[in-house]
Structures are given as C-alpha cells and as structure tokens.
Write a protein that holds these residues in place. Structure first.
Motif, short mmCIF file in Angstrom:
data_model
loop_
_atom_site.label_atom_id
_atom_site.label_comp_id
_atom_site.label_asym_id
_atom_site.label_seq_id
_atom_site.Cartn_x
_atom_site.Cartn_y
_atom_site.Cartn_z
N PHE A 145 0.89 -1.14 -0.02
CA PHE A 145 -0.04 0.13 0.04
C PHE A 145 0.85 1.21 0.09
N ASN A 146 0.80 2.11 -1.05
CA ASN A 146 1.44 3.33 -1.07
C ASN A 146 0.88 4.36 -0.45
N LYS A 147 1.43 4.71 0.91
CA LYS A 147 1.10 5.65 1.77
C LYS A 147 1.07 7.21 1.11
N LYS A 148 2.10 7.23 0.25
CA LYS A 148 2.28 8.72 -0.41
C LYS A 148 1.22 8.78 -1.37
N ASP A 149 0.88 8.11 -2.30
CA ASP A 149 0.04 8.29 -3.48
C ASP A 149 -1.22 7.66 -2.94
N LYS A 150 -1.52 6.93 -1.81
CA LYS A 150 -2.65 6.20 -1.35
C LYS A 150 -3.39 5.47 -2.31
N HIS A 151 -2.53 4.51 -2.75
CA HIS A 151 -3.17 3.39 -3.69
C HIS A 151 -2.49 1.96 -3.44
N VAL A 152 -3.33 0.97 -3.69
CA VAL A 152 -2.94 -0.21 -3.81
C VAL A 152 -1.75 -0.76 -4.84
N ILE A 153 -0.58 -1.24 -4.05
CA ILE A 153 0.51 -1.71 -5.14
C ILE A 153 0.66 -3.25 -4.68
N ASP A 154 1.20 -3.83 -5.57
CA ASP A 154 1.60 -5.25 -5.38
C ASP A 154 3.08 -5.44 -4.95
N GLN A 155 3.42 -6.40 -4.09
CA GLN A 155 4.89 -6.82 -3.83
C GLN A 155 5.69 -6.89 -5.04
N LYS A 156 6.96 -6.86 -5.23
CA LYS A 156 7.77 -7.02 -6.35
C LYS A 156 8.58 -8.34 -6.34
N LEU A 157 8.84 -8.76 -7.41
CA LEU A 157 9.66 -10.14 -7.39
C LEU A 157 11.28 -9.47 -7.38
N GLN A 158 11.63 -9.20 -6.33
CA GLN A 158 13.22 -8.41 -6.29
C GLN A 158 13.69 -8.82 -4.98
N ARG A 159 14.98 -8.54 -4.82
CA ARG A 159 15.70 -8.64 -3.53
C ARG A 159 15.22 -10.01 -3.01
N GLY A 160 14.71 -9.77 -1.42
CA GLY A 160 14.63 -11.10 -0.86
C GLY A 160 13.40 -12.14 -1.38
N ASN A 161 12.43 -11.53 -2.14
CA ASN A 161 11.37 -12.11 -2.69
C ASN A 161 12.18 -13.20 -3.83
N LEU A 162 12.91 -12.51 -4.79
CA LEU A 162 13.40 -13.23 -5.70
C LEU A 162 14.27 -14.02 -5.09
N ALA A 163 14.98 -13.83 -4.06
CA ALA A 163 15.96 -15.13 -3.43
C ALA A 163 14.98 -16.24 -3.08
N LEU A 164 13.91 -15.87 -2.59
CA LEU A 164 13.07 -16.90 -2.18
C LEU A 164 12.33 -17.85 -3.26
N ASP A 165 12.30 -17.05 -4.35
CA ASP A 165 11.65 -17.68 -5.70
C ASP A 165 12.77 -18.53 -6.14
N ARG A 166 13.91 -18.12 -6.23
CA ARG A 166 15.13 -18.78 -6.72
C ARG A 166 15.34 -20.10 -5.78
N SER A 167 15.38 -20.05 -4.51
CA SER A 167 15.67 -21.06 -3.69
C SER A 167 14.40 -22.06 -3.81
N SER A 168 13.29 -21.72 -4.06
CA SER A 168 11.96 -22.66 -4.24
C SER A 168 12.49 -23.50 -5.36
N ARG A 169 12.96 -22.88 -6.58
CA ARG A 169 13.41 -23.72 -7.73
C ARG A 169 14.64 -24.69 -7.41
N ARG A 170 15.69 -24.14 -6.76
CA ARG A 170 16.98 -24.74 -6.43
C ARG A 170 16.84 -26.03 -5.21
N HIS A 171 15.68 -25.79 -4.18
CA HIS A 171 15.34 -26.45 -3.25
C HIS A 171 16.53 -26.58 -2.21
#
Length: 673
Positions: free
Chosen positions: A283-309
């Motif tokens: 949730f973007n507090k500045k613009d006051k609108h809903v946003i989605d989490q991005k597949l970057q940094r920690g999220n991207l690492a978790l996604d790659r760990s999911s594939r690598r097991h």
C-alpha cells in the motif's frame, strides 16, 4: 511495464503464471552520502568512539573489482527510505524497533537511531579490503581470523555472553545517567554491538547455505543483533537474508535464512510447516493506492531457492510473555520451500506466499514452545502426560511448581518440607555503621547517598528489568530494615520465583529442574533454600554424607561472565573482581527443608551460576545463595550448575567422596562433589 506484478494481475482462481512476472535482479547497495567537509579530510581511521555500522553485510552481488573503503558516515540514511522497504506483510520492520533491554522504541526514534545496516557501502570492495578495516590484530579477544569465519559451540557462546555483558553494563550506566546519550547511538544494544565491531568480536562471518557451526536448533535470542553476531541471520532488520551465488551458467540470489515475525505469517496447524509472506509494502502511503509486492531482492531470492530446493534457516519470532512489546527468537532449524503463490493482502495488493516445510530428523524447537503454551492455557492437568503433582510447593510459591515423570513409574522424590529461604540462618558480623538505607520509596541508580549502593562499590547491581549486571564478590541487597519500599529493584533475590518451574524425572540422573519459560542471561532463578549447617559439625565428621548440600568452601572452576573493559574504551571502567568474598563458609542442607534448587543437577558446562547475596534483618546481616542464568536458556531445558569439588586445607582437591559425573559435556571433569 513496471517491474513486479501488475495491480490487477491476480486471477480469481488464485493461479498465477510466474513466467509472466518480470524478474528483477537485487538492487545494488547505495553508496554513502558524505558531507563535503569529510570527503577530503578522512585519514582512514575512525575519528569517533564508535565505527560506522558495517558489521554485517548487505546481500551482495558479484565483486568484479576491489574498491577502497569510504569514510564513516556522518549523515545516516534510513534504510526504510531506500532499498529495504518495511515488511508490510510480515511485519518485521514495520513494528516498533527493539529497544533498550529488548523493549520497544517508538517509531519516531528510528531516524535518530541508525540501524546496523543503514550505512550503505559499495559492494565492489574486495574481501581483503573489507577484512583489513576490522582486523586490528590477528587475534582479538581470543577470536582468530579463521574462527571468525567458522566458529564452534564454545565460540558462539563466548560471543553471545560477551555481547550481553556489554549490553547489561551499558544499561547500568544509562540507568545511572552516567552514559553519554547525546551521541547518535542511544540504545545499549546498538552501542554494545558497535563496541564488538571495533574489535571484530564475532564469528561465522563466512556466509553459507545450511547450518551454522556452533548454533544449535532451539537456541533463543532476545535481540536481532545476537543472531547477526554469530552468523545465523545477517540482517539486523530485514526478515530475509540472502546472497548471490554463481554456477556455470548464471549467477542468482538464494535465500540463506528468514525471520518469521509471528504477526502476519500464517500459523499452520502443522508445527513443521510455515506459510511465510514476502517482503515489501502493498500500500503506497504517499499516493494512497494499492500496489503489489515485487519479485526482487528477498522475494526473488526465495523464488530462486524454491526452484533450487536449497536449505533455508528458519527463525521463529514469538512474543515475550514478560514484555509484550518485545520478541524472543527461536532457531527452528532447516526448511525447504515446497510451494509459492500470490494472493491478495489485507490492503488488496498482491503478496507473495511461500510454503516452508521443515526437514525431518531435526530436534524439536518451535513445537516445544507450542506444547508449553498449550499446557499453560489448559486449566486442567489432564492435557499433560506424566504429571504427578500440579504444585510441588503446596502454595508456598506464588507460581505453581509441577512434578512430572515421563520416564518410569516412580511417583516422586523423597519427602521433604518445602521452604522458600534459609532455616535457622547464622548472622554475619560486618563492619558497617548502620543497617539499611534511608531511600524514599525506592533506591535510584546513581544515587551515591544510598548506603546500599555504596556497599555495591557505587553501582546498582541490577538493570531496570531486574537482570544482574555483573558477578561480584558480594551483592548487597536492600532488606526489611531499609526504608525503601518492598518493591525496590534492589531486592531481586527476595521476590520468589518469576518463572514457571517444573521438577521432572531425567533419563539417567534422577530428578532435575527445568523452566517452562525462556530465561534471559542474568535473570534471577531461585535461592538455595534449606537448613544452615554448623561448619564445626562438618569438620568433626568428614564422612558427613548429604547429597543435598551446598557448600561455599568447595573448589569451583573459574569462569568469566562480566564485561570486558577493553571493549568499552570510551568508559572509565570500574570492574569488580569475580572472585567471591564470603565472610565465612556457608553450608546449606536441603535434605529435610528446601525448595526447587535442591533438584538442580551438576554440570561441568552449566547454564546457571550462584552468587552470594547479603541483606540485613533484625539488625543482623545474613548471607544467601542466589542462582542466576549464565546465558539465555530455552524453555524445557534442564537447569544445571557446577557443584564444585571438596578440597584440602592446602587448596588441593580431595578425590575421596567424589561422584562420577554424567553431564555429557565436552568439558566434563569426570567427577564432582
């Protein structure tokens, strides 16, 4: 199209085609912003007492070429404004920060208190350059360069105990208003970690996938900094720690460890399953609108760990029952990501979800906590197998002491009368002008007009939350003759049990004692209660056999628990000796009269130590033996202390009458008593 998820990219069925998500590499750490006055004047040494916050690395990309280490920052940049946004879904950084003594700090203080990883350095520096900034000598505090990279159990305990000793000392000074709090770093936990940074007093700095040497499943931590110092989780704020690895075809980030806040992460019915929420505001507090989490940094690492097991270390955050604003972290072992998906968060934005499944064959940790919570919430004893008595103390203690046997059919230990303190104590004659202080309401740390503080070498022996700061030759507490109120903080050992204790049957050492609650290092556990035995009787009959005897004249292994003055160079240290100064030997038998202390077994590597405590009653001073936690103790862990060995007049130990030791410690002496 913007990196990450489109705002309306979540089908109603819950199915997501991950190939449609634009993948983003982890952002490089931002270079520091230096005032112009420092850009040309920096000489290569830290001009201030504390170094910049660079103890723990940010997740790194490749390092193609070395770069010189920049000067320490004078203008701290808040990481919440930069690359590591608050965890809007897992709550790790959006909740109040951990404060002094583990208490929370109001969010308004965040900018005034620079977190450990807030100073961004270029990640292109070489490992050699980075090490040279902190290696003040080949071996600092007994920690060599090699053991800093890969530790062991002994070294992990040393680092944690050293850190906590510094934190306690800084808390003591701050309580007494003797600490300079005008500096940028006001919190004792941060100042303690910085002091250790200067001396490179840490271990397991080599980042790795999988288990960390010396860190055991079930270990507990009261502060994030503790996990950083021993290499369990390298991020002091972020819930996801990761690193970039290379293979023959590519390089990509993989997750090393996660911290589950316990607030937003879903509680699965199975204790071996964790549904973890990705990081990033939705949730973007500045613009006051809903946003989605991005597949970057920690999220991207978790996604790659999911594939690598690959294995990921999981640390569970739990609310501290003794302090609702603080958390306790328990290391729950190695997990693998079995599945991942996207769903709508509470604000309506898309959030990443990861299903972690615990690897089989590991010892229990989080499951133990859940079982204890269940027992505590149950009003009946039927929910607990093996319980014999709900309260062994028969109401003497304010907190019931349960009696449990899950090993055999023995119905309980030998009969004794439960007694909370000493029976027929012998007074000690001390050279003092008066008994008791004249403080109004309560004794105040730093008030040198308080006679009890004067007897403690000018220091208040406990922190504000009742934790012992240092071992002392003798701790002088306020007593009934003092004019301060009974709830004075200098009466810690006289207030009875503070944790729910349990007497249980061990597999090979008779009855033992453990706590259903986690215990912080320095916390009072109990007094050794019983009958005071005349030493003349013992001297007359050397064959005096009583397995429930505590004898201060025995020979005990020396150990260091107090803070190291050299790590706090900016403070004029007044460290007292850790050698006990007891007016005359004290021998206590708990065979007929006693409390839970009579069930503490011996160990050559104990987690509890004893401290002589003196306070006055009826114009006489009486010596008591109080037990304190040597280090953090997880729930359901047996409490043990060193029984010592009997000795001759010449100081040599006497082998006669010793008992065979079966403590199982790597430092086991083979016998005790």
């Amino acid at each position: 199209m913007e990196e990450g998820l489109c705002q309306n990219s979540i089908p109603g069925s819950g199915f997501v085609d991950k190939t449609r998500i634009v993948e983003a590499k982890p952002l490089r750490s931002l270079a520091p912003v230096l005032p112009k006055s420092l850009q040309s004047s920096f000489s290569g040494r830290y001009p201030s007492v504390f170094p910049p916050f660079v103890l723990f690395d940010e997740p790194q990309e490749s390092q193609p070429s070395p770069a010189p280490m920049p000067a320490p920052l004078r203008s701290y940049r808040n990481p919440l404004d930069e690359e590591e946004a608050p965890h809007g879904s897992n709550g790790e950084t959006s909740s109040p920060m951990e404060g002094l003594n583990g208490n929370s700090v109001d969010n308004s203080q965040k900018r005034a208190v620079p977190p450990m990883h807030s100073c961004k350095y270029s990640q292109k520096r070489s490992k050699k350059t980075k090490e040279s900034q902190f290696d003040l000598s080949p071996s600092v505090g007994g920690i060599s360069v090699a053991t800093r990279e890969d530790g062991d159990r002994e070294l992990v305990n040393l680092v944690l105990m050293t850190y906590d000793s510094l934190r306690r000392r800084l808390c003591q000074l701050e309580d007494a208003k003797e600490l300079n709090t005008t500096m940028a770093i006001k919190r004792a936990d941060l100042r303690a970690s910085n002091a250790m940074t200067v001396k490179a007093f840490r271990t397991n700095t080599r980042r790795r996938v999988g288990a960390v040497p010396g860190v055991e499943i079930g270990d507990i931590f009261f502060l994030r900094m503790e996990m950083c110092l021993v290499g369990l989780h390298g991020q002091s704020m972020s819930g996801i720690d990761y690193m970039t690895i290379k293979d023959e075809l590519q390089e990509e980030p993989v997750a090393l460890s996660i911290v589950s806040s316990g607030v937003y992460d879903n509680d699965a019915e199975d204790n071996d399953v964790l549904i973890y929420t990705g990081q990033g505001e939705n949730f973007n507090k500045k613009d006051k609108h809903v946003i989605d989490q991005k597949l970057q940094r920690g999220n991207l690492a978790l996604d790659r760990s999911s594939r690598r097991h690959n294995e990921v270390r999981v640390i569970r955050g739990l609310r501290d029952a003794a302090n609702k604003n603080a958390k306790i972290y328990v290391y729950d072992g190695l997990y693998k990501i079995q599945d991942s998906w996207i769903e709508r968060g509470k604000s309506g934005g898309g959030v990443f979800k990861y299903k972690f499944v615990r690897l089989p064959g590991q010892s229990s940790a989080f499951a133990v906590w859940k079982s204890v919570q269940k027992w505590k919430m149950s009003s009946s004893t039927s929910s607990r197998t093996g319980i014999i008595l709900a309260d062994l103390s028969t109401g003497v203690e304010s907190i019931p002491v349960s009696l449990v046997n899950e090993v055999d059919n023995e119905k309980g230990p030998s009969f004794f009368t439960y007694f909370h303190s000493l029976r027929d104590p012998k007074p000690f004659s001390l050279a003092q002008s008066s008994y008791g202080c004249n403080c109004n309401k309560t004794c105040v740390p730093g008030d040198l007009s308080c006679s009890c503080i004067q007897r403690n070498e000018g220091d208040f022996p406990y922190t504000a939350n009742g934790v012992l700061v240092s071992r002392k030759p003798l701790v002088h507490e306020c007593g009934p003759l003092c004019k301060c109120f009974p709830n004075c903080k200098n009466r810690v050992s006289q207030t009875g049990l503070k944790h729910q204790m349990e007497v249980f049957k061990t597999k090979d050492r008779g009855w033992g004692l453990r706590s259903l609650d986690p215990i912080r290092a320095g916390t009072f556990i109990c007094e050794y209660a019983g009958e005071v035995i005349d030493i003349a009787k013992v001297n007359k009959n050397r064959g005096y056999d009583d397995e429930y005897v505590f004898d201060t004249s025995r020979i005990y292994d020396t150990f260091k628990w107090n803070y190291e003055p050299s790590l706090l160079e900016e403070i004029s240290s007044n460290v007292s000796s850790e050698d006990y100064d007891i007016p005359s030997p004290l021998i206590i038998s708990s065979k007929k009269f006693g409390n839970v202390a009579r069930y503490m077994n011996h160990s050559c590597s104990p987690n509890v130590f004893w401290q002589p405590v003196l306070y006055a009653e009826n114009n006489q001073s009486f010596l008591h033996i109080a037990f304190f936690a040597l280090r953090h103790i997880p729930p359901m862990t047996e409490l043990t202390y060193d029984y010592g060995c009997s000795g001759h007049a010449d100081g040599s130990s006497a082998p006669k009458g010793r008992k065979k030791c079966s403590c199982g410690s790597s430092k086991c002496r083979g016998s005790f008593g």
